[in-house]
Scaffold this motif. Structure first.
Motif, PDB file in Angstrom:
ATOM      1  N   VAL A 174       0.370  -1.062  -0.623  1.00 50.62           N
ATOM      2  CA  VAL A 174      -0.278  -0.303   0.627  1.00 50.62           C
ATOM      3  C   VAL A 174       0.684   1.466   0.325  1.00 50.62           C
ATOM      4  CG1 VAL A 174      -1.371   1.428   1.515  1.00 50.62           C
ATOM      5  CG2 VAL A 174      -1.833  -1.030   1.412  1.00 50.62           C
ATOM      6  N   ARG A 175       1.909   1.089   0.587  1.00 45.35           N
ATOM      7  CA  ARG A 175       3.026   2.425   1.080  1.00 45.35           C
ATOM      8  C   ARG A 175       3.789   2.557  -0.325  1.00 45.35           C
ATOM      9  NH1 ARG A 175       4.713   0.478   6.084  1.00 45.35           N
ATOM     10  NH2 ARG A 175       3.604   1.464   7.380  1.00 45.35           N
ATOM     11  N   LYS A 176       3.978   1.797  -0.697  1.00 45.26           N
ATOM     12  CA  LYS A 176       4.712   1.352  -2.418  1.00 45.26           C
ATOM     13  C   LYS A 176       3.271   2.254  -3.412  1.00 45.26           C
ATOM     14  CE  LYS A 176       7.242  -0.951  -5.632  1.00 45.26           C
ATOM     15  NZ  LYS A 176       7.532  -1.696  -6.461  1.00 45.26           N
ATOM     16  N   MET A 177       2.522   2.274  -3.359  1.00 46.98           N
ATOM     17  CA  MET A 177       1.291   2.083  -4.820  1.00 46.98           C
ATOM     18  C   MET A 177       0.793   3.720  -4.058  1.00 46.98           C
ATOM     19  SD  MET A 177      -1.753  -1.251  -4.812  1.00 46.98           S
ATOM     20  CE  MET A 177      -2.055  -1.465  -2.631  1.00 46.98           C
ATOM     21  N   LEU A 178       0.840   3.738  -2.722  1.00 48.53           N
ATOM     22  CA  LEU A 178       0.705   5.681  -2.235  1.00 48.53           C
ATOM     23  C   LEU A 178       1.803   6.189  -3.140  1.00 48.53           C
ATOM     24  CD1 LEU A 178      -1.018   4.928   0.868  1.00 48.53           C
ATOM     25  CD2 LEU A 178      -1.936   6.160  -0.827  1.00 48.53           C
ATOM     26  N   GLY A 179       3.338   5.800  -2.854  1.00 50.78           N
ATOM     27  CA  GLY A 179       4.589   6.228  -3.402  1.00 50.78           C
ATOM     28  C   GLY A 179       4.657   6.426  -4.803  1.00 50.78           C
ATOM     29  N   THR A 180       4.115   5.596  -5.594  1.00 52.92           N
ATOM     30  CA  THR A 180       3.887   5.228  -7.147  1.00 52.92           C
ATOM     31  C   THR A 180       2.974   6.443  -6.853  1.00 52.92           C
ATOM     32  OG1 THR A 180       4.597   3.491  -7.016  1.00 52.92           O
ATOM     33  CG2 THR A 180       3.680   4.613  -9.181  1.00 52.92           C
ATOM     34  N   PHE A 223       1.419   9.333  -5.843  1.00 52.69           N
ATOM     35  CA  PHE A 223       2.096  11.154  -5.752  1.00 52.69           C
ATOM     36  C   PHE A 223       3.228  11.449  -6.254  1.00 52.69           C
ATOM     37  CE2 PHE A 223      -1.290   9.976  -2.256  1.00 52.69           C
ATOM     38  CZ  PHE A 223      -1.938  11.047  -2.208  1.00 52.69           C
ATOM     39  N   SER A 224       4.303  10.390  -6.337  1.00 55.63           N
ATOM     40  CA  SER A 224       5.626  10.669  -7.083  1.00 55.63           C
ATOM     41  C   SER A 224       4.275  10.794  -8.963  1.00 55.63           C
ATOM     42  CB  SER A 224       6.294   9.891  -7.171  1.00 55.63           C
ATOM     43  OG  SER A 224       7.188   9.656  -8.295  1.00 55.63           O
TER      44      SER A 224
END
Length: 65
Positions: free
Chosen positions: A29-35, A37-38
C-alpha cells in the motif's frame, strides 16, 4: 485546541488498518501511494515545463548553479 476532521484518504487508510493487514500488504500500500503521488508530481512538473517553455539546457544549468 482546534479539532481537525480526517480527510477521505485518512479514513480509507484507517479502514484498511481495521482489517489488520500483514506487513507485506502495508508495504505494498505504501509503495502504491508513493508511486501514485510521485507520478502525479512528475506530471505537474512536466506541465509546468511545457507551459513555461523550459528546456533540458535550462534544467542542466539550474542543476549546476
Amino acid at each position: 485546541m482546534e479539532t481537525q476532521k480526517l480527510s477521505a484518504l485518512q479514513l480509507d487508510l484507517l479502514k484498511i488498518y481495521s482489517f489488520q493487514p500483514s506487513e507485506e500488504d502495508l508495504l505494498a500500500v505504501r509503495k502504491m501511494l508513493g508511486t501514485y503521488f510521485s507520478d502525479k508530481l512528475a506530471g505537474k512538473i512536466q506541465q509546468a515545463i511545457d507551459q513555461q517553455g523550459i528546456t533540458e539546457l535550462d534544467l542542466d544549468q539550474w542543476l549546476n548553479e
